[in-house]
Design an enzyme around this catalytic site. Structure first.
Site, short mmCIF file in Angstrom:
data_model
loop_
_atom_site.label_atom_id
_atom_site.label_comp_id
_atom_site.label_asym_id
_atom_site.label_seq_id
_atom_site.Cartn_x
_atom_site.Cartn_y
_atom_site.Cartn_z
N ARG A 45 46.61 -18.98 -16.69
CA ARG A 45 46.35 -20.37 -16.43
C ARG A 45 45.13 -20.58 -15.54
O ARG A 45 44.63 -21.66 -15.42
CB ARG A 45 47.59 -20.97 -15.74
CG ARG A 45 48.72 -21.26 -16.72
CD ARG A 45 49.99 -21.65 -16.00
NE ARG A 45 50.82 -20.48 -15.84
CZ ARG A 45 52.00 -20.50 -15.20
NH1 ARG A 45 52.42 -21.61 -14.63
NH2 ARG A 45 52.73 -19.42 -15.10
N GLY A 46 44.68 -19.50 -14.87
CA GLY A 46 43.67 -19.62 -13.82
C GLY A 46 42.35 -20.24 -14.21
O GLY A 46 41.63 -20.75 -13.36
N GLU A 101 37.15 -16.50 -17.89
CA GLU A 101 38.16 -15.91 -17.00
C GLU A 101 37.93 -16.44 -15.58
O GLU A 101 36.81 -16.76 -15.21
CB GLU A 101 38.02 -14.37 -17.07
CG GLU A 101 38.83 -13.56 -16.09
CD GLU A 101 40.34 -13.70 -16.22
OE1 GLU A 101 40.83 -14.84 -16.28
OE2 GLU A 101 41.02 -12.66 -16.19
N ASP A 102 39.00 -16.52 -14.82
CA ASP A 102 38.84 -17.00 -13.44
C ASP A 102 38.25 -15.90 -12.54
O ASP A 102 37.23 -16.08 -11.91
CB ASP A 102 40.15 -17.56 -12.86
CG ASP A 102 41.33 -16.58 -12.96
OD1 ASP A 102 41.16 -15.48 -13.52
OD2 ASP A 102 42.42 -16.93 -12.48
N ASP A 105 39.12 -8.70 -11.37
CA ASP A 105 39.59 -8.01 -10.18
C ASP A 105 39.64 -6.50 -10.48
O ASP A 105 38.60 -5.84 -10.46
CB ASP A 105 40.97 -8.60 -9.84
CG ASP A 105 41.54 -8.13 -8.53
OD1 ASP A 105 40.78 -8.00 -7.55
OD2 ASP A 105 42.76 -7.90 -8.45
N LYS A 133 35.20 -9.53 -8.23
CA LYS A 133 35.47 -8.72 -7.03
C LYS A 133 35.18 -7.26 -7.39
O LYS A 133 36.10 -6.49 -7.68
CB LYS A 133 36.95 -8.84 -6.63
CG LYS A 133 37.36 -10.20 -6.12
CD LYS A 133 38.69 -10.10 -5.37
CE LYS A 133 39.75 -10.96 -5.95
NZ LYS A 133 41.05 -10.85 -5.28
N PHE A 154 41.94 -12.38 -1.13
CA PHE A 154 42.77 -13.10 -2.09
C PHE A 154 42.41 -14.57 -2.02
O PHE A 154 42.46 -15.18 -0.96
CB PHE A 154 44.26 -12.88 -1.81
CG PHE A 154 45.09 -13.19 -3.02
CD1 PHE A 154 45.26 -12.24 -4.03
CD2 PHE A 154 45.68 -14.44 -3.19
CE1 PHE A 154 46.00 -12.53 -5.17
CE2 PHE A 154 46.43 -14.73 -4.33
CZ PHE A 154 46.59 -13.78 -5.32
N VAL A 155 41.98 -15.13 -3.13
CA VAL A 155 41.47 -16.50 -3.13
C VAL A 155 42.34 -17.44 -3.95
O VAL A 155 43.09 -17.01 -4.83
CB VAL A 155 40.01 -16.55 -3.64
CG1 VAL A 155 39.09 -15.79 -2.70
CG2 VAL A 155 39.90 -16.01 -5.06
N ASP A 161 45.65 -19.58 -8.34
CA ASP A 161 46.86 -19.79 -7.55
C ASP A 161 47.24 -18.63 -6.65
O ASP A 161 46.80 -17.50 -6.84
CB ASP A 161 48.05 -20.01 -8.48
CG ASP A 161 48.48 -18.70 -9.17
OD1 ASP A 161 47.64 -18.08 -9.83
OD2 ASP A 161 49.65 -18.29 -8.99
P1 IMP Z 1 42.69 -7.88 -13.08
O1 IMP Z 1 43.45 -7.55 -14.33
O2 IMP Z 1 43.15 -7.08 -11.91
O3 IMP Z 1 41.20 -7.88 -13.23
O4 IMP Z 1 43.17 -9.30 -12.67
C1 IMP Z 1 42.69 -10.41 -13.19
C2 IMP Z 1 43.63 -11.56 -12.87
O5 IMP Z 1 44.32 -11.40 -11.63
C3 IMP Z 1 42.82 -12.80 -12.72
O6 IMP Z 1 42.68 -13.42 -13.96
C4 IMP Z 1 43.65 -13.62 -11.77
O7 IMP Z 1 44.57 -14.38 -12.50
C5 IMP Z 1 44.41 -12.61 -10.95
N1 IMP Z 1 43.77 -12.49 -9.62
C6 IMP Z 1 42.92 -11.53 -9.22
N2 IMP Z 1 42.49 -11.74 -7.97
C7 IMP Z 1 43.08 -12.88 -7.58
C8 IMP Z 1 42.99 -13.67 -6.37
O8 IMP Z 1 42.28 -13.36 -5.39
N3 IMP Z 1 43.74 -14.82 -6.36
C9 IMP Z 1 44.53 -15.20 -7.40
N4 IMP Z 1 44.60 -14.52 -8.54
C10 IMP Z 1 43.90 -13.36 -8.62
MG MG Z 2 44.08 -14.87 -14.70
#
Ligand code: IMP
Ligand code: MG
Length: 178
Positions: A45-46, A101-102, A105, A133, A154-155, A161
């Protein structure tokens, strides 16, 4: 986990986000300038706020679709196991696809989503992420366009959210525990 004892400190203002959206949309519109078949895919949803702002700045004919992947649940750590909770409604074979994508990470989500969509044989597949990040990366993958590179914090806000809260903040802030 107790979700009440934290503050949100400002990190990126609504004004900076709007200005960056305009720049990104210009670059993306130029890149896809000859397209007649772009589908903008928001990862729920981000990305819901970002896709709304970015899509309205795109000077391109486009459709909008959504994909939902499994999330962090209520925690701060990625599960690293990515599942598709809601698939696209439309076909993407032979189409240009822009994934929105939001945050990138660890990179697991983007890696999974890209391989899934690639297997459906789109003409071009590109990714625009609002935040990156890089310090957290576990899988070698990058977005083609990035709004802002941020440190390992963490944002929340602007669609993003913490335990489903703070998505409706107009700016992006970092979560600071008391
Ligand atoms: P990844 O699979 O670890 O790259 O994570 C990606 C997803 O994790 C993003 O689409 C976000 O929904 C969530 N996410 C990563 N960092 C944060 C954060 O700082 N705040 C909130 N959601 C996060
Ligand atoms: Mg996400």
């Amino acid at each position: 986990m107790d979700h009440t004892n934290y503050k949100v400190e400002p990190m990126i203002s609504a004004k900076s986000i709007a200005a960056r959206c305009e720049e990104l949309a210009k670059e993306i519109s130029l890149y896809f300038k000859d397209t007649d078949k772009l589908i903008v895919v928001g990862l729920l949803r981000g990305s819901f706020v970002f896709i709304a702002d970015l899509a309205r700045e795109l000077n391109l004919p486009c459709e909008v679709d959504f994909l939902e992947t499994s999330s962090y649940g209520n925690g701060l750590e990625s599960s690293r196991e990515v599942r598709i909770l809601k698939d696209l409604r439309g076909e993407i074979e032979g189409r240009d696809v822009l994934v929105i994508e939001d945050i990138v990470d660890t990179g697991h989500t983007l890696h999974h989503v890209k391989s899934l969509l690639e297997s459906r044989k789109p003409a071009r597949l590109k990714v625009c992420a609002l935040l990156d990040k890089p310090a957290r990366r576990e899988v070698e993958i990058n977005a083609d366009w990035i709004g802002f590179e941020i440190p390992d914090e963490f944002v929340v806000g602007y669609g993003i959210d913490y335990a489903q809260r703070n998505r409706n903040l107009a700016h992006i802030g970092k979560v600071v525990f008391d």
